[in-house]
Design an enzyme around this catalytic site. Structure first.
Site, PDB file in Angstrom:
ATOM      1  CD  GLU A   1      17.352 -13.717  -4.717  1.00 15.53           C
ATOM      2  OE1 GLU A   1      16.706 -14.150  -3.762  1.00 15.53           O
ATOM      3  OE2 GLU A   1      17.073 -12.647  -5.291  1.00 15.53           O
TER       4      GLU A   1
ATOM      5  CE  LYS B   1      11.929  -3.200  -4.087  1.00 16.53           C
ATOM      6  NZ  LYS B   1      12.400  -4.533  -4.435  1.00 16.53           N
TER       7      LYS B   1
ATOM      8  CD  GLU C   1      10.151 -12.439  -6.023  1.00 18.81           C
ATOM      9  OE1 GLU C   1       9.767 -11.749  -5.086  1.00 18.81           O
ATOM     10  OE2 GLU C   1      11.266 -12.296  -6.559  1.00 18.81           O
TER      11      GLU C   1
ATOM     12  CG  HIS D   1      19.541 -37.479  -0.074  1.00 18.46           C
ATOM     13  ND1 HIS D   1      19.954 -38.709   0.385  1.00 18.46           N
ATOM     14  CD2 HIS D   1      20.668 -36.733  -0.188  1.00 18.46           C
ATOM     15  CE1 HIS D   1      21.268 -38.704   0.566  1.00 18.46           C
ATOM     16  NE2 HIS D   1      21.720 -37.504   0.219  1.00 18.46           N
TER      17      HIS D   1
ATOM     18  CD1 TRP E   1       0.012  -6.491  -2.609  1.00 18.04           C
ATOM     19  CD2 TRP E   1      -0.356  -6.809  -0.425  1.00 18.04           C
ATOM     20  NE1 TRP E   1       0.364  -7.787  -2.304  1.00 18.04           N
ATOM     21  CE2 TRP E   1       0.151  -8.009  -0.988  1.00 18.04           C
ATOM     22  CE3 TRP E   1      -0.657  -6.782   0.938  1.00 18.04           C
ATOM     23  CZ2 TRP E   1       0.370  -9.161  -0.227  1.00 18.04           C
ATOM     24  CZ3 TRP E   1      -0.447  -7.930   1.690  1.00 18.04           C
ATOM     25  CH2 TRP E   1       0.060  -9.101   1.108  1.00 18.04           C
TER      26      TRP E   1
ATOM     27  NE  ARG F   1       4.595   1.694   0.150  1.00 21.13           N
ATOM     28  CZ  ARG F   1       5.548   1.465   1.043  1.00 21.13           C
ATOM     29  NH1 ARG F   1       6.799   1.606   0.688  1.00 21.13           N
ATOM     30  NH2 ARG F   1       5.257   1.109   2.266  1.00 21.13           N
TER      31      ARG F   1
ATOM     32  CG  ASN G   1       1.109   1.169   4.263  1.00 20.45           C
ATOM     33  OD1 ASN G   1       0.858  -0.023   4.179  1.00 20.45           O
ATOM     34  ND2 ASN G   1       2.337   1.644   4.224  1.00 20.45           N
ATOM     35  N   GLY G   2      -1.310  -0.438   6.337  1.00 20.20           N
ATOM     36  CA  GLY G   2      -1.092  -1.197   7.567  1.00 20.20           C
ATOM     37  C   GLY G   2      -2.273  -2.105   7.824  1.00 20.20           C
TER      38      GLY G   2
ATOM     39  CB  CYS H   1      -0.955   0.090   1.179  1.00 16.33           C
ATOM     40  SG  CYS H   1      -2.198  -1.194   1.178  1.00 16.33           S
TER      41      CYS H   1
ATOM     42  CE  LYS I   1      14.219 -11.926  -7.316  1.00 17.73           C
ATOM     43  NZ  LYS I   1      14.809 -11.673  -6.054  1.00 17.73           N
TER      44      LYS I   1
HETATM   45  C1  F6R Z   1      12.094 -10.918  -3.592  1.00 14.20           C
HETATM   46  C2  F6R Z   1      11.694  -9.863  -2.706  1.00 14.20           C
HETATM   47  C3  F6R Z   1      11.275 -10.212  -1.322  1.00 14.20           C
HETATM   48  C4  F6R Z   1      12.016  -9.297  -0.339  1.00 14.20           C
HETATM   49  C5  F6R Z   1      11.507  -9.509   1.093  1.00 14.20           C
HETATM   50  C6  F6R Z   1      12.275  -8.669   2.076  1.00 14.20           C
HETATM   51  O1  F6R Z   1      12.389 -10.458  -4.866  1.00 14.20           O
HETATM   52  O2  F6R Z   1      11.708  -8.730  -3.068  1.00 14.20           O
HETATM   53  O3  F6R Z   1      11.511 -11.549  -1.025  1.00 14.20           O
HETATM   54  O4  F6R Z   1      13.372  -9.583  -0.429  1.00 14.20           O
HETATM   55  O5  F6R Z   1      10.156  -9.194   1.161  1.00 14.20           O
HETATM   56  O6  F6R Z   1      12.213  -7.320   1.753  1.00 14.20           O
HETATM   57  P1  F6R Z   1      13.176  -6.274   2.430  1.00 14.20           P
HETATM   58  O7  F6R Z   1      14.555  -6.550   1.929  1.00 14.20           O
HETATM   59  O8  F6R Z   1      12.676  -4.936   2.011  1.00 14.20           O
HETATM   60  O9  F6R Z   1      13.097  -6.500   3.904  1.00 14.20           O
END
Ligand code: F6R
Length: 616
Positions: free
Chosen positions: A489, A611, A496, A512, A75, A27, A101-102, A2, A493
């Protein structure tokens, strides 16, 4: 998670709000709305979908010019994405509006109580309950002594449990916007004859570089020509006006098709920025001014625990291995969300690192607070200057990576790993790491940016491989030791942004159980640098081959042997083992990106994600 933007000043407000919302769209992007106040009348416009939908809705008919407004991109947490659930929400009188937001955890009992008093609700959101609570407090205040809108906001907020960044307007108070925060970020932007509130300072870059990062329990009143900040818990609120250290175009996409691609390509500079001024050639070590620990305290560290979520946790996993292998300090990681509810006996000289790009992730913040409550020193590794985690840490390191807008984290990851490399150098040189090893690591750091440039120059080859495999339903990523977190990782990626199912494993775990998944339709990406475990990785590849699984190898430049074992090879330059993960992730970021583009995905706004996850 948000985004809020509010404005009062001399500009026509709708374009300012829509521009701000589009900068905050990373966001959350399931619905958006704005409310303006002109001639004593509120005008509320909301739309399910992207900001573009709201923009069309706003443009659909002429509106009275307005110079103040609040807005929100959502969001969804409580209530599905819909016009009705989009913010802003009004109170029962329709004269007061709120964006939030929250999460208000106790909204259900509060809502039942209000309903019993006759309040009617138009949405399923927690925010509408807050709007009614503020409206009710305002009505009560009108009859009593508290006549300020901010008093009504304080009264309402004092009765809620949860997190909030809010902006509030009322028809009775033209020229005024009230903001408050607890647990969700809110930044006050100071312009010439104009003021802003925003969930993220980077959305303010086109308008002002002067900001105040509001703290938990701060309540602010903004007007075009002045602002006031009070604290709900202290008699006086101390605040600092800060100058944003970003170029005005730092948050622009430029010629790149997506922010994610731009940020992948920024990584040579990201590494330069992370390392700048921090290498100490004379002592074959690093200098990290912000740790706020004396050399004696650094030497006394018995254990390091790294906390984070998602990508930040993966960076921490690389970091923990570096610290153990090269700095001889016991180190481990934990999901921030798990750690905070554990009760682990730990040696007193344990030190924590909370890793977070945004510095606002609720799980990481909760874990940091838990560790501090138990008396441990907690350091932060953050990108967002002035963020809550950065502020609540006892010290730490800033990433200086610039704004990361793409929802999928890329440059923040390499920056975090680089910072752990510097930490390893610092702690290692205080323990058994030799000067020659220290110098070798420094030389390797210095070469990294050009090595990343070389990988990026091979983008078309990587894109072709990504297109070749983009139709797969599932992919496996395998790596050992430093490269196991890279497998995690890379899989994250791909999941996502392409929505292809992907999972990362330690390469040796294949036999295994995971091997049951291998078939001709399931590609395996294997990280196979020419390091101490090279032969073992070759054996793993043979096990995959024997089951007719396609193999993509990420291998060391010049390794011709690997071509006999893999269907496709992506070469990366060689560096010291502990920094190799930085180079190995780059092609796999590009691989995920191009697979997603080939599938027509919305790379910068993948479904269901946001994000900066500020809810628990
Ligand atoms: C993956 C991604 C998330 C963030 C996670 C932590 O691409 O963006 O997995 O890494 O939500 O976010 P931060 O680093 O802002 O605490």
């Amino acid at each position: 998670m948000c985004g809020i933007i509010a404005y009062v000043g001399h500009r026509e407000v709708r374009p300012v709000l829509l521009d701000g919302l589009s900068r905050l769209e990373y966001r959350g992007y399931d619905s958006a709305g704005l409310a303006t106040l002109a001639d004593g009348k509120l005008d509320i416009l909301k739309k399910v979908g992207r900001i573009a939908e709201l923009t069309r809705h706003v443009a659909s008919k002429p509106r009275t010019p307005a110079f103040q407004g609040i807005s929100h991109t959502r969001w969804a947490t409580h209530g599905e994405p819909s016009d009705a659930n989009a913010h802003p929400h009004a109170d029962g009188t329709g004269k007061l509006v709120v964006v939030h937001n929250g999460v208000i955890e106790n909204f259900q009992p509060l809502k039942r109580k209000l309903e019993a008093e006759g309040h009617l609700f138009a949405s399923a959101t927690d925010t509408e309950v807050l709007a009614h609570l503020i409206g009710k407090a305002y009505q009560a205040g009108m009859e009593g002594s508290a006549r300020r809108l901010s008093d009504a906001v304080r009264t309402a907020l004092s009765g809620i449990k949860g997190t909030y960044g809010v902006a509030v307007m009322h028809e009775d108070f033209p020229g005024l916007i009230v903001g408050a925060r607890r647990g969700s970020p809110l930044v006050l932007g100071i312009g010439e004859g104009e003021m802003f509130l925003s969930s993220d300072a980077t959305a303010l870059l086109p308008y002002t570089h002067k900001v105040v990062y509001l703290k938990d329990f701060d309540v602010t009143e903004i007007r075009a020509d002045r602002f006031q900040i009070e604290s709900m818990t202290h008699d006086t609120a101390d605040y600092q006006v800060e100058e944003l250290d970003y170029a005005p175009d730092a948050a622009e996409r430029g010629a790149f098709a997506h922010y994610m691609l731009k940020e992948i390509h920024e990584q040579p500079q990201t590494l330069e920025n992370a390392v700048r001024g921090r290498l100490n050639g004379e002592e074959s070590s690093a200098q990290l001014g912000g740790l706020n620990l004396t050399p004696a305290e650094l030497r006394d560290i018995d254990r390091v625990i790294v906390l984070g979520c998602g990508t930040a946790l993966h960076a921490g996993m690389v970091g923990a291995q570096m610290l153990e292998n090269m700095a001889f300090v016991a180190a481990e990681t934990d999901f921030a969300s798990e750690f905070r509810f554990k009760n682990r006996p730990l040696p007193r000289n344990t030190i924590f690192f909370a890793v977070s790009q945004s510095g606002e992730t609720a799980d990481t913040l909760g874990a940091l607070r838990e560790a501090r409550r138990k008396g441990f020193r907690c350091l932060g590794i953050c990108n967002s200057v002035g963020s809550t985690i950065a502020r609540e840490s006892d010290g730490g390191m800033y990433m200086h990576a610039g704004p990361e807008i793409g929802v999928a984290a890329t440059k923040s990851f390499v920056s975090q790993v680089a910072l752990f490399g510097l930490l390893t150098l610092t702690l290692g040189r205080m323990r058994q790491m030799s000067a020659s090893t220290g110098s070798k690591i420094i030389r390797s750091f210095e070469k990294l940016p050009d090595q990343v440039r070389k990988i990026l120059a091979g983008e078309e080859h990587i894109a072709a491989i990504a297109r070749k495999y983009a139709q797969a339903n599932s992919m496996l990523f395998l790596g050992r030791q430093y490269n196991y977190p890279i497998a995690l990782e890379a899989a994250l990626k791909l999941k996502e942004i392409s929505y292809i199912h992907a999972a990362g494993f330690p390469a040796s775990e294949l036999k295994h159980g995971i091997i049951a998944l291998i078939d001709p339709a399931t590609p395996t990406v294997i990280l196979c640098p020419q390091d101490s475990l090279y032969e073992k990785n070759i054996s793993t590849m043979q096990e995959v081959r024997a089951r007719k699984g396609p193999i993509i190898a990420v291998a060391t430049e010049g390794d011709e042997e690997i071509r006999h074992h893999a269907d496709d090879v992506i070469y990366v330059p060689r560096t010291v083992e502990m920094l190799q993960p930085i180079l190995n992730i780059i092609p796999l970021q590009l691989f995920a990106y191009h697979a997603a583009v080939a599938l027509g995905r919305d790379v910068d706004k993948p479904r269901n994600l946001a994000k900066s996850v500020t809810v628990e």
